[in-house]
Design a protein around this motif. Sequence first.
Motif, PDB file in Angstrom:
ATOM      1  N   THR A   1       0.301  14.818 196.491  1.00 57.27           N
ATOM      2  CA  THR A   1       0.980  15.927 195.820  1.00 57.27           C
ATOM      3  C   THR A   1       2.247  15.419 195.135  1.00 57.27           C
ATOM      4  N   ARG A   2       2.716  16.192 194.180  1.00 50.40           N
ATOM      5  CA  ARG A   2       3.962  15.854 193.496  1.00 50.40           C
ATOM      6  C   ARG A   2       5.138  15.890 194.463  1.00 50.40           C
ATOM      7  N   GLU A   3       5.100  16.827 195.410  1.00 53.89           N
ATOM      8  CA  GLU A   3       6.185  16.933 196.396  1.00 53.89           C
ATOM      9  C   GLU A   3       6.269  15.667 197.251  1.00 53.89           C
ATOM     10  N   GLU A   4       5.120  15.093 197.583  1.00 55.07           N
ATOM     11  CA  GLU A   4       5.127  13.854 198.373  1.00 55.07           C
ATOM     12  C   GLU A   4       5.676  12.686 197.553  1.00 55.07           C
ATOM     13  N   ILE A   5       5.409  12.679 196.257  1.00 54.56           N
ATOM     14  CA  ILE A   5       5.976  11.648 195.387  1.00 54.56           C
ATOM     15  C   ILE A   5       7.497  11.783 195.335  1.00 54.56           C
TER      16      ILE A   5
END
Length: 286
Positions: free
Chosen positions: A269-273
């Motif tokens: 996910t973008r949040e994990e990036i």
Amino acid sequence: MTTRRLQQIIRAAPTSDGAGVKLRRSLGQAPGLRLDPFLMLDEFSSENAEDYIAGFPSHPHRGFETVTYMLEGHMLHEDHLGHRGELKSGGAQWMTAGRGIIHSEMPQQQSGRLHGFQLWINLPAREKMKPASYRDIAPEEIPTVELDSGGTARVVAGILRLDTGATTGPITGISTDPLFLHVELPAGSRFEHELPDGHNAFIYVYDGRVAIEDAGENRSLAAHEAGLLGKGNRLQVAASEDGPAAFLLLAARPLNEPVVQYGPFVMNTREEIEQAINDYQNGVLA
């Protein structure tokens, strides 16, 4: 048995990475040019020290595995956890970045040929945040099998399955069940191999030309081309009559998960990036 067909050809594109190391990138040169779980394949090959001497200074990774396989040359790996590995001709390193690693890969030669490959393999979501780990593989640990055709096959990972028997490489027990073979064939000779039906697979030719055979129909691959293979459980490859050929055969179980990549970070996910970037900037990546 169903023979695998050649479905797509990806021509390796010249590029540079690290501190200016010149290389050729096939898989991974664009987001759509991947083959789950394979993210990227680079080939570096030069006798000119200016093409590689600056190496790959300290940089981070999270969320996937890197496999470095050296045909010729000498590289030194060091990381912020204190690991140090010497990668020499014929050897390999299997690095699981997991939740994070900051490392460097620097040439240990001032002249001569440096020739090898780096492969990126994605990790499943449940393993992306596990601790980093390594396997440094000496050349003598990699089995070399003499083929009936007169060629050879080195087994870096997985199991080489031939009609004459099976040979297991030093890397096993990984969730994607990868196969990594290095095959060299004399001119006009053939190589056949069983592959798990559900695995994705491709061939990368780095020398000569080969044909992927299927029911009398042959499609050829030239040097510096990756050939993505269709479904099936049998592969048939023939070297050109014009000269010998050499290639990597790579296969693994697909993850079928979202891939979000930002440079050296590969998550779901973008949040994990964004979390990976914040962790790196705050010194808590690993």
